[in-house]
Design a protein around this motif. Sequence first.
Motif, short mmCIF file in Angstrom:
data_model
loop_
_atom_site.label_atom_id
_atom_site.label_comp_id
_atom_site.label_asym_id
_atom_site.label_seq_id
_atom_site.Cartn_x
_atom_site.Cartn_y
_atom_site.Cartn_z
N GLY A 252 0.77 -1.24 0.00
CA GLY A 252 0.00 0.00 0.00
C GLY A 252 0.80 1.28 0.00
O GLY A 252 0.22 2.37 0.09
N PHE A 253 2.12 1.20 -0.10
CA PHE A 253 2.92 2.42 -0.17
C PHE A 253 2.73 3.05 -1.55
O PHE A 253 2.49 2.37 -2.54
CB PHE A 253 4.39 2.12 0.10
N ILE A 254 2.88 4.35 -1.60
CA ILE A 254 2.55 5.11 -2.81
C ILE A 254 3.83 5.62 -3.46
O ILE A 254 4.70 6.20 -2.79
CB ILE A 254 1.67 6.33 -2.44
N PRO A 255 3.99 5.43 -4.77
CA PRO A 255 5.16 5.99 -5.47
C PRO A 255 5.20 7.50 -5.24
O PRO A 255 4.17 8.17 -5.33
CB PRO A 255 4.92 5.64 -6.93
N PHE A 256 6.38 8.03 -4.93
CA PHE A 256 6.47 9.47 -4.69
C PHE A 256 6.48 10.24 -5.98
O PHE A 256 7.20 9.89 -6.92
CB PHE A 256 7.73 9.79 -3.88
N LYS A 257 5.68 11.28 -6.06
CA LYS A 257 5.61 12.10 -7.28
C LYS A 257 6.01 13.55 -6.95
O LYS A 257 5.68 14.07 -5.92
CB LYS A 257 4.19 12.07 -7.85
#
Length: 257
Positions: A252-257
Amino acid sequence: MTKRFSIILILILLSTSLFAESEKESVMIFAAASTTNVIKEIAELYTEITGIPTQTSFAASSTLARQIENGAPADVYLSANIKWMNYLKQRKLVQAKSEVILFSNELVLISADKHALRSRLSRDSLSEIESILGNNFLAMANPSHTPVGLYAKESMKNLGFWDPLKDRIARTKDVRAALMLVERKETPLGIVYRTDAMISSKVQIIASLPKHSHAPVIYLGALCGHEIKPAARQFLSFLTSEDAKTHYNQFGFIPFK
């Protein structure tokens, strides 16, 4: 007797050398408590692929930074915010040039019981939260130093929750301890990262804290010390690989943008 003593001495020196080489090749990872499950899996995968053993230590990023400052033998440091990474960079305890941004996360309000709240908190949510809390406390990691606590405090201030609730917070050593309080129903509500709520079958997410109400939740990694082990450098690189990113997504971690 002299010959026998010489053989024993050679064996001792050889075993000591092998032990030192083994210690040199292993990787000690100090990582934010919220990354416990995913980093354990990635570390096991790294060992499976390379044959290089890893050791892990999980706690609040602030706690780990203090331990490194006091001489703890970390090879790789994974922080849940920029503040504590900068703390170590300023003291030249991590290699600034090695720093990498890994992924992002979100803050959520959790409970062990069902509650009807808006999907995202707003200034109008305070009365609902106070109603659920009753005479009880809100669990969250210590807002004076832990990353999740600092993010949560900032959000609560911006939403107008902090002053009414600051004396009703059950402060824990890290995010996993806050999660546990809610799981055990020792507190009716808690604020944790979304990824921590996802790994528990005993709690449910009842609302999200608006992203605009706090600084971005950023996880960073860097190499520790002055003499960098090749295996540590390789592990940090592995954290940015497609294999690792697959695991981040699964948890559930989110790619950093």
